[in-house]
Design a protein around this motif. Structure first.
Motif, PDB file in Angstrom:
ATOM      1  N   ALA A  19       0.597   4.397   9.077  1.00 55.96           N
ATOM      2  CA  ALA A  19       0.032   3.727   7.413  1.00 55.96           C
ATOM      3  C   ALA A  19      -1.155   4.874   7.071  1.00 55.96           C
ATOM      4  CB  ALA A  19      -1.161   3.491   8.655  1.00 55.96           C
ATOM      5  N   ARG A  20      -1.262   6.165   7.461  1.00 60.70           N
ATOM      6  CA  ARG A  20      -1.526   6.979   6.314  1.00 60.70           C
ATOM      7  C   ARG A  20      -0.955   7.886   5.172  1.00 60.70           C
ATOM      8  NH1 ARG A  20      -4.000  11.034  11.128  1.00 60.70           N
ATOM      9  NH2 ARG A  20      -6.329  10.129  11.353  1.00 60.70           N
ATOM     10  N   GLU A  21       1.066   7.376   5.850  1.00 62.99           N
ATOM     11  CA  GLU A  21       1.590   7.914   4.618  1.00 62.99           C
ATOM     12  C   GLU A  21       1.338   7.180   3.538  1.00 62.99           C
ATOM     13  OE1 GLU A  21       5.196  10.194   5.619  1.00 62.99           O
ATOM     14  OE2 GLU A  21       6.313   8.204   4.511  1.00 62.99           O
ATOM     15  N   ASN A  22       1.383   5.100   4.086  1.00 65.99           N
ATOM     16  CA  ASN A  22       1.353   4.999   2.472  1.00 65.99           C
ATOM     17  C   ASN A  22      -0.313   4.642   1.919  1.00 65.99           C
ATOM     18  OD1 ASN A  22       1.543   1.632   2.846  1.00 65.99           O
ATOM     19  ND2 ASN A  22       0.009   1.674   3.017  1.00 65.99           N
ATOM     20  N   ALA A  23      -1.177   5.165   2.831  1.00 69.01           N
ATOM     21  CA  ALA A  23      -2.220   4.776   2.054  1.00 69.01           C
ATOM     22  C   ALA A  23      -1.999   6.251   0.671  1.00 69.01           C
ATOM     23  CB  ALA A  23      -3.415   5.123   2.612  1.00 69.01           C
ATOM     24  N   VAL A  24      -1.349   6.686   1.410  1.00 69.97           N
ATOM     25  CA  VAL A  24      -1.247   7.937  -0.045  1.00 69.97           C
ATOM     26  C   VAL A  24       0.012   8.308  -0.589  1.00 69.97           C
ATOM     27  CG1 VAL A  24       0.234   9.603   1.678  1.00 69.97           C
ATOM     28  CG2 VAL A  24      -2.057  10.640  -0.240  1.00 69.97           C
ATOM     29  N   LEU A  58       7.232   2.136  -1.645  1.00 69.33           N
ATOM     30  CA  LEU A  58       6.442   1.108  -2.784  1.00 69.33           C
ATOM     31  C   LEU A  58       6.848  -0.582  -3.104  1.00 69.33           C
ATOM     32  CD1 LEU A  58       5.765   1.136  -5.974  1.00 69.33           C
ATOM     33  CD2 LEU A  58       8.046   1.152  -6.883  1.00 69.33           C
ATOM     34  N   GLU A  59       7.214  -1.034  -1.640  1.00 67.02           N
ATOM     35  CA  GLU A  59       7.826  -2.062  -1.614  1.00 67.02           C
ATOM     36  C   GLU A  59       6.947  -3.325  -1.232  1.00 67.02           C
ATOM     37  OE1 GLU A  59      10.559  -2.905   1.471  1.00 67.02           O
ATOM     38  OE2 GLU A  59       9.445  -2.053   2.864  1.00 67.02           O
ATOM     39  N   ASN A  60       6.674  -4.670  -0.977  1.00 62.05           N
ATOM     40  CA  ASN A  60       5.203  -5.066  -1.145  1.00 62.05           C
ATOM     41  C   ASN A  60       5.237  -4.789   0.821  1.00 62.05           C
ATOM     42  OD1 ASN A  60       5.394  -7.182  -3.336  1.00 62.05           O
ATOM     43  ND2 ASN A  60       6.157  -8.230  -2.472  1.00 62.05           N
ATOM     44  N   SER A  61       3.633  -4.742   0.869  1.00 61.05           N
ATOM     45  CA  SER A  61       3.412  -4.211   2.552  1.00 61.05           C
ATOM     46  C   SER A  61       3.577  -5.685   3.692  1.00 61.05           C
ATOM     47  CB  SER A  61       1.968  -4.086   2.597  1.00 61.05           C
ATOM     48  OG  SER A  61       1.541  -2.879   1.890  1.00 61.05           O
ATOM     49  N   PRO A  62       4.097  -6.913   2.824  1.00 64.80           N
ATOM     50  CA  PRO A  62       3.635  -7.716   4.469  1.00 64.80           C
ATOM     51  C   PRO A  62       5.007  -7.239   4.649  1.00 64.80           C
ATOM     52  CG  PRO A  62       3.039  -8.598   2.224  1.00 64.80           C
ATOM     53  CD  PRO A  62       2.926  -7.409   1.767  1.00 64.80           C
ATOM     54  N   LEU A  63       6.266  -7.001   3.648  1.00 63.50           N
ATOM     55  CA  LEU A  63       7.438  -6.928   3.608  1.00 63.50           C
ATOM     56  C   LEU A  63       8.605  -5.708   5.145  1.00 63.50           C
ATOM     57  CD1 LEU A  63      10.835  -7.705   3.655  1.00 63.50           C
ATOM     58  CD2 LEU A  63      10.294  -6.217   1.577  1.00 63.50           C
ATOM     59  N   GLY A  64       7.340  -4.941   4.532  1.00 65.27           N
ATOM     60  CA  GLY A  64       7.337  -3.460   4.744  1.00 65.27           C
ATOM     61  C   GLY A  64       6.757  -3.644   6.698  1.00 65.27           C
ATOM     62  N   TRP A  65       5.870  -3.895   6.387  1.00 64.85           N
ATOM     63  CA  TRP A  65       4.986  -3.830   8.162  1.00 64.85           C
ATOM     64  C   TRP A  65       5.475  -5.003   8.789  1.00 64.85           C
ATOM     65  CZ3 TRP A  65       2.763   0.734   9.742  1.00 64.85           C
ATOM     66  CH2 TRP A  65       1.975   1.078   8.973  1.00 64.85           C
ATOM     67  N   ASN A  66       6.407  -5.976   8.790  1.00 66.61           N
ATOM     68  CA  ASN A  66       6.760  -7.065   9.038  1.00 66.61           C
ATOM     69  C   ASN A  66       7.988  -5.682   9.948  1.00 66.61           C
ATOM     70  OD1 ASN A  66       7.794  -9.628  10.230  1.00 66.61           O
ATOM     71  ND2 ASN A  66       9.674  -8.891   9.567  1.00 66.61           N
ATOM     72  N   ARG A  67       8.790  -5.396   9.527  1.00 64.03           N
ATOM     73  CA  ARG A  67      10.190  -4.240   9.453  1.00 64.03           C
ATOM     74  C   ARG A  67       8.853  -3.210  10.452  1.00 64.03           C
ATOM     75  NH1 ARG A  67      10.946  -2.727   5.173  1.00 64.03           N
ATOM     76  NH2 ARG A  67      12.835  -3.809   4.357  1.00 64.03           N
ATOM     77  N   THR A  87      -7.830   4.109  -1.330  1.00 60.01           N
ATOM     78  CA  THR A  87      -7.172   3.937  -0.157  1.00 60.01           C
ATOM     79  C   THR A  87      -7.857   4.454   1.498  1.00 60.01           C
ATOM     80  OG1 THR A  87      -6.394   6.277  -0.212  1.00 60.01           O
ATOM     81  CG2 THR A  87      -4.641   5.159  -2.106  1.00 60.01           C
ATOM     82  N   GLU A  88      -8.520   5.317   0.485  1.00 62.66           N
ATOM     83  CA  GLU A  88      -9.757   5.283   2.454  1.00 62.66           C
ATOM     84  C   GLU A  88     -10.329   4.040   2.046  1.00 62.66           C
ATOM     85  OE1 GLU A  88     -11.723   8.909   1.280  1.00 62.66           O
ATOM     86  OE2 GLU A  88      -9.712  10.106   1.405  1.00 62.66           O
ATOM     87  N   ALA A  89     -11.301   3.659   1.458  1.00 57.57           N
ATOM     88  CA  ALA A  89     -11.434   2.381   1.610  1.00 57.57           C
ATOM     89  C   ALA A  89     -10.649   1.318   2.206  1.00 57.57           C
ATOM     90  CB  ALA A  89     -12.748   1.811   0.728  1.00 57.57           C
ATOM     91  N   GLY A  90      -9.232   1.078   1.688  1.00 59.92           N
ATOM     92  CA  GLY A  90      -8.447   0.018   2.817  1.00 59.92           C
ATOM     93  C   GLY A  90      -8.180   0.190   3.526  1.00 59.92           C
ATOM     94  N   LEU A  91      -7.697   1.873   4.202  1.00 60.78           N
ATOM     95  CA  LEU A  91      -7.540   2.342   4.897  1.00 60.78           C
ATOM     96  C   LEU A  91      -7.617   1.287   6.153  1.00 60.78           C
ATOM     97  CD1 LEU A  91      -5.036   3.081   6.765  1.00 60.78           C
ATOM     98  CD2 LEU A  91      -5.802   5.268   6.893  1.00 60.78           C
ATOM     99  N   GLU A  92      -9.685   1.842   5.570  1.00 61.52           N
ATOM    100  CA  GLU A  92     -10.839   0.831   6.526  1.00 61.52           C
ATOM    101  C   GLU A  92     -11.263  -0.012   6.470  1.00 61.52           C
ATOM    102  OE1 GLU A  92     -13.632   1.247   9.269  1.00 61.52           O
ATOM    103  OE2 GLU A  92     -12.173   2.990   9.318  1.00 61.52           O
ATOM    104  N   ALA A 100      -3.332  -3.459   4.227  1.00 61.52           N
ATOM    105  CA  ALA A 100      -2.838  -3.556   4.990  1.00 61.52           C
ATOM    106  C   ALA A 100      -1.468  -2.807   5.370  1.00 61.52           C
ATOM    107  CB  ALA A 100      -1.200  -4.426   3.524  1.00 61.52           C
ATOM    108  N   GLY A 101      -1.632  -1.828   5.873  1.00 67.84           N
ATOM    109  CA  GLY A 101      -1.320  -1.248   6.346  1.00 67.84           C
ATOM    110  C   GLY A 101      -2.189  -0.989   7.442  1.00 67.84           C
TER     111      GLY A 101
END
Length: 475
Positions: free
Chosen positions: A426-431, A287-296, A444-449, A387-388
């Motif tokens: 990334a898949r778990e982040n999307a779903v 749920l946290e913002n993606s930029p923070l999570g993916w920086n981690r 979520t699928e379109a965003g991931l691609e 973002a993921g």
């Protein structure tokens, strides 16, 4: 030589050996001499500085005692500026990769830690000053924090010509980054009135951002899709195709795929739902913002002996450049298609023209259990998923090999999750956005691609290795 300096040199040489062959221009001095030890000390100091100022940048936004009121899109933009400046300052000292905004080169002896600190602080202070002066959500704490962090950090560095030169270089690099991003279209964007036709499938503001008429209200940053990208040629370079195969939104909500997506998010994404315990954990972990999570995630994969300071700084910069551009691309697509959110669709299903969908006027998203509403932007595609995907593409390219990691999340403290690869994450982040009730699965699928396309483009066009300079630790 003092005992403490001798110990530092030994530690630096040990670290250098663990990292592999150095990428600096070969020194005329033999390995193990004072010159090579000094280079090793510089590289260790640089790596520590990169990690420290990455922490300062994220703390400015994420720490509960000093939070900057930033949605994920501007958060990604500011992280990209900061990490890009840190990358540039290192490559001004020793050009291993192409710079982003600052093409100059350092001359003479430069304290690399002072240079990194000044570059990061210069960008963050400008951002924090804007937050302090925000007419809607003014907040002086981020600026106070960043200035105090800078002062205390500089106090740990020995005074001298190298420190002075480093500060000057860092300030010049920060100035170049700020100049590069000046007039990018991001200033002043936020919640704005959003007109809607009020027809089936068309986005309309969501609670609590909707007016009593149920149709008008405000949406977040409708103009973010026009912000100038960092690397992409244009915001619409990777625009997502129309949802459910048609630009006619009323027809889209009558398709079989839409009906299946509707039933899924209604069952699994609500405050009252049939989610499993693991699906609930997934919903709130991401749920946290993606930029923070993916920086981690990037730190978890890059904070190893395989990555020297230059390679680590590049990794963090590429991830955040891709994150920032993925949000721009996503918002371009979101407002081009303007598809409604599940909370609207489920509450108004009685009038959507689809006999297979059943309305629930009281349905609410899972995050409402914590007082967090649906983000006030259109459904399609999911920016969080984009973002993921962008981070996934960058990390796969730069890290290479096995990308297993374990991480925690600020939105679900104390519950670490482990992943065998960044693709799995990334898949778990999307779903997760289905499980929390924010998106239909197609979004979520379109965003991931879309994010993967953005990430692949960024890593192929930005911060490329300088010809003839092999990457330290590269496989």
């Amino acid at each position: 030589m003092s005992p403490s300096r001798r110990l530092l040199m030994l530690a630096a040489l040990a670290s250098l050996t663990a990292c592999g062959t150095p990428t600096d221009t070969p020194s005329p001095s033999a390995p193990g001499t004072l010159a090579s030890a000094d280079n090793a000390l510089r590289d260790v100091a640089a790596r520590a500085a990169v990690l420290h100022w990455n922490e300062v940048a994220t703390a400015m936004v994420s720490r509960v005692d000093i939070p900057a009121p930033l949605p994920p899109a501007p958060e990604a933009l500011f992280y990209a500026m900061t990490s890009g400046a840190v990358h540039d300052v290192l490559n001004a000292i020793d050009r291993r990769y192409e710079p982003y905004a600052y093409a100059g080169r350092a001359s003479g002896s430069v304290d690399v830690a002072a240079a990194v600190a000044a570059a990061a602080h210069g960008v963050l202070a400008a951002v924090a000053t804007g937050i302090k002066n925000d007419p809607v959500f003014p907040n002086s704490k981020p600026l106070d924090y960043v200035d105090a962090a800078y002062a205390s950090y500089l106090a740990t560095l020995a005074d001298g010509a190298g420190k002075t030169a480093g500060i000057a270089l860092g300030q010049a690099v920060a100035g170049a980054m700020l100049a590069e991003r000046a007039g990018d279209g991001s200033a002043g964007l936020g919640l704005a009135p959003y007109p809607t036709p009020g027809t089936p499938g068309a986005y309309r503001p969501t609670p609590p951002f909707v007016a009593p008429d149920g149709i008008t209200g405000v949406a977040d940053a409708p103009g973010w899709g026009a912000v100038r990208p960092f690397v992409l040629s244009a915001p619409d370079a990777f625009r997502a195709p129309a949802p459910y195969g048609t630009t006619d939104r009323a027809a889209a909500v009558r398709t079989a795929r839409y009906t299946a997506d509707f039933d899924e998010v209604k069952a699994l994404g609500g405050a009252v739902s049939s989610r499993s315990a693991d699906e609930t954990a997934i919903a709130f972990f991401w749920l946290e913002n993606s930029p923070l999570g993916w920086n981690r995630v990037a730190r978890a994969l890059g904070d190893t002996p395989r990555f020297d300071a230059w390679r680590l700084a590049r990794l963090l910069a590429l991830v955040q450049l891709a994150e920032a551009d993925s949000y721009i691309a996503s918002f371009d697509s979101k407002y081009a298609h303007a598809f409604w959110r599940p909370i609207t669709a489920i509450r108004l299903a009685a009038d959507d023209g689809n006999d297979a969908t059943a309305a629930d006027p009281s349905w609410d998203v899972a995050s409402s259990l914590f007082g967090v509403p649906t983000p006030p932007v259109p459904d399609y595609p999911s920016a969080h998923s984009s973002a993921g995907g962008a981070a996934e593409a960058v990390l796969q390219d730069v890290v290479r090999g096995r990308t297993a990691f374990t991480m925690e999340s600020s939105s679900l403290p104390g519950q670490a999750r482990s992943f065998g690869s960044v693709t799995e994450a990334a898949r778990e982040n999307a779903v997760s956005r289905v499980y929390v009730g924010y998106h239909f699965r197609l979004a979520t699928e379109a965003g991931l691609e879309q994010g993967r396309q953005v990430g692949r483009y960024v890593v192929a066009h930005a911060l490329l290795p300088v010809h003839g300079r092999p990457e330290q630790g590269a496989d």
